[in-house]
Design a protein around this motif. Structure first.
Motif, PDB file in Angstrom:
ATOM      1  N   MET A  82     -17.303 -13.297 -12.788  1.00 21.95           N
ATOM      2  CA  MET A  82     -18.606 -12.633 -12.973  1.00 21.95           C
ATOM      3  C   MET A  82     -18.405 -11.116 -13.054  1.00 21.95           C
ATOM      4  SD  MET A  82     -20.469 -15.199 -13.349  1.00 21.95           S
ATOM      5  CE  MET A  82     -21.969 -14.339 -13.717  1.00 21.95           C
TER       6      MET A  82
ATOM      7  N   THR B 241     -24.882 -11.702  -8.790  1.00 23.20           N
ATOM      8  CA  THR B 241     -26.032 -11.048  -9.419  1.00 23.20           C
ATOM      9  C   THR B 241     -26.484  -9.877  -8.556  1.00 23.20           C
ATOM     10  OG1 THR B 241     -26.700 -13.084 -10.484  1.00 23.20           O
ATOM     11  CG2 THR B 241     -28.414 -11.422 -10.204  1.00 23.20           C
TER      12      THR B 241
ATOM     13  N   ASP C 176     -30.966 -15.041 -18.584  1.00 23.26           N
ATOM     14  CA  ASP C 176     -29.900 -16.041 -18.532  1.00 23.26           C
ATOM     15  C   ASP C 176     -30.543 -17.371 -18.914  1.00 23.26           C
ATOM     16  OD1 ASP C 176     -27.991 -17.938 -17.837  1.00 23.26           O
ATOM     17  OD2 ASP C 176     -27.220 -16.759 -16.167  1.00 23.26           O
TER      18      ASP C 176
ATOM     19  N   GLU D 104     -21.709 -22.539  -5.374  1.00 22.17           N
ATOM     20  CA  GLU D 104     -22.218 -21.158  -5.392  1.00 22.17           C
ATOM     21  C   GLU D 104     -22.133 -20.493  -6.750  1.00 22.17           C
ATOM     22  OE1 GLU D 104     -20.711 -18.824  -1.931  1.00 22.17           O
ATOM     23  OE2 GLU D 104     -19.979 -20.778  -1.293  1.00 22.17           O
TER      24      GLU D 104
HETATM   25  N1  ADE Z   1     -23.868 -18.158 -13.618  1.00 23.23           N
HETATM   26  C1  ADE Z   1     -22.873 -18.957 -13.242  1.00 23.23           C
HETATM   27  N2  ADE Z   1     -22.373 -18.565 -12.060  1.00 23.23           N
HETATM   28  C2  ADE Z   1     -23.074 -17.474 -11.677  1.00 23.23           C
HETATM   29  C3  ADE Z   1     -23.012 -16.617 -10.549  1.00 23.23           C
HETATM   30  N3  ADE Z   1     -22.122 -16.809  -9.582  1.00 23.23           N
HETATM   31  N4  ADE Z   1     -23.889 -15.603 -10.494  1.00 23.23           N
HETATM   32  C4  ADE Z   1     -24.785 -15.427 -11.491  1.00 23.23           C
HETATM   33  N5  ADE Z   1     -24.884 -16.188 -12.569  1.00 23.23           N
HETATM   34  C5  ADE Z   1     -24.029 -17.209 -12.672  1.00 23.23           C
END
Ligand code: ADE
Length: 430
Positions: free
Chosen positions: A364, A56, A125, A357
């Motif tokens: 991603m 993110t 999300d 993690e």
């Molecule tokens: N959702 C699932 N895995 C994630 C990640 N590594 N970063 C952000 N959102 C997610």
């Protein structure tokens, strides 16, 4: 700068880990380079309610390079990586309101803090940000036409938003990033599949080979989890109410059973359905001693933890993020057998983010490239969008796939003019 994080001193570790993720997200890297030059998001305020992870962070940095001002909060109280928040604030000038383990009240207060910047674009999300706007900030939308539009990352969020749309209550347009092929075919299947097993392994260090492993839900997430559990040598059972998906599970080689039957055999039980009380009182009573429970769905409602608490004689943390519940069942009262132990991972929250993690950076990369390009699309097109849930434009989806293949060094077949013509024609048959 305004922010609320655990500890700014964690920034050094966070920066190193963000670099690691950024280097594994080549498509987002290309978009970042272009955004740096073109500034397509200049002057745009973006509020993001996302899991605060290294991946993110890579998205947030990309949007900032594009000219946006950003505020982030968590989309789950237990998914925040505090070192990442520290680095985002101190190294990248991105305002973050998120602390791992925050209580419900703080979680919602942090969502409100992100909205103080009156965003033109929201990133969600799970749809908690949109839900907050629809309950507490309606005037902002009707009077100031803000936000212009938003994006939604996950299946559960899209389901909630489509419900709002169906009831005619959706107040601004949303792009369903989850529904892009380059998102759900990879992130949901390979990302959730691998990271769910990763979470279970980090929390328990249990040998998966030879276990009976129940997967509840056979959507793309469930498919990925079943595949990876099978790969590690588990005997996988799938429970799925949709006949088409259940049939697919049968043909994929799994045993398919109702939850009530399957829980009697299962050593490990994982939910990935998006629904409520998938594992409930009647199931706890039938489980084997030492059964392990984990949830990989967005909200912590899939396992009925309240009933588990009521059935338990005792509860204690036996390892970090592993709670042991000791249950007394009817038969045990009569026969004076030992009470039964059940282990719940990560408080029933997303096991891949609570105990590991989250999805790896490589998947991603595609999800968040769709996010970044959807933001750019919103800035260019918001005046033509209605109060609907939209798919990611096909051109964006295809562009992400093309760039990902290029980054992997994979060349694909090109059709000849004759083949293209044949595919457009109907005259030629047998
Ligand atoms: N959702 C699932 N895995 C994630 C990640 N590594 N970063 C952000 N959102 C997610």
């Amino acid at each position: 700068m305004d922010f609320e994080i655990k500890d700014i001193k964690l920034k050094k570790e966070g920066k190193k880990r963000i670099e690691w993720a950024k280097n594994r997200m080549p498509v987002l890297g290309l978009i970042r380079e272009r955004f740096r030059k073109e500034k397509p998001l200049k002057g745009i305020n973006i509020a993001g309610c996302l899991h605060i992870t290294t991946e993110t962070a890579s998205l947030a940095i990309t949007l900032k390079e594009g000219g946006a001002k950003l505020r982030l909060c968590a989309s789950n109280p237990l998914s925040t990586q505090d070192d990442v928040s520290a680095s985002l604030v101190s190294d990248y000038g991105i305002e973050v309101f998120a602390i791992r383990g925050e209580d419900k009240n703080t979680y919602y207060e942090h969502i409100k803090k992100t909205l103080e910047i009156s965003p033109q674009i929201t990133l969600d999300d799970g749809a908690d940000l949109v839900s907050m706007i629809h309950t507490n900030y309606k005037l902002q939308i009707t009077d100031y036409r803000l936000p212009w539009a938003g994006t939604e990352e996950t299946t559960t969020g899209v389901i909630r938003l489509r419900a709002l749309e169906r009831e005619g209550k959706l107040l601004y347009p949303i792009i369903a990033v989850n529904d892009a092929y380059t998102k759900h075919l990879f992130d949901n299947r390979y990302g959730t599949g691998q990271s769910t097993l990763d979470g279970i392994l980090r929390a328990t260090n249990k040998l998966i080979a030879g276990t009976c492993f129940l997967v509840c839900g056979y959507g793309f997430c469930g498919r990925g989890i079943a595949l990876r559990a099978k790969g590690l040598g588990a005997n996988v059972i799938v429970a799925e109410p949709d006949p088409l998906k259940a049939l697919e599970a049968v043909m994929d080689g799994y045993r398919v059973l109702p939850v009530k039957e399957a829980v009697k055999f299962a050593d490990i039980i994982v939910t990935a359905t998006g629904d409520i009380n998938v594992i409930r009182r009647e199931h706890f009573l039938l489980m084997k001693d030492r059964a392990i429970l984990a949830n990989s769905g967005h909200f912590n409602v899939e396992i009925d933890i309240k009933s588990l608490e009521k059935l338990a004689l005792k509860k204690r943390e036996v390892k970090p993020l592993v709670t042991e519940y000791i249950l007394r069942t009817k038969e045990q009262k009569n026969k004076r057998t030992k009470p039964k132990r059940i282990y719940l991972l990560g408080e029933g929250r997303l096991v891949n983010l609570a105990c590991a993690e989250g999805h790896p950076a490589e998947v991603m990369d595609m999800s968040f490239s769709n996010q970044a390009l959807s933001c750019e699309y919103i800035v260019r097109n918001y005046q033509n969008l209605e109060r609907k849930v939209y798919r990611v434009p096909q051109l964006i989806d295809e562009e992400v796939a093309k760039l990902k293949l290029e980054s992997l060094g994979v060349k694909i077949e090109k059709l000849t003019p004759q083949q293209k013509k044949y595919l457009r024609s109907w005259e030629e048959g047998t």
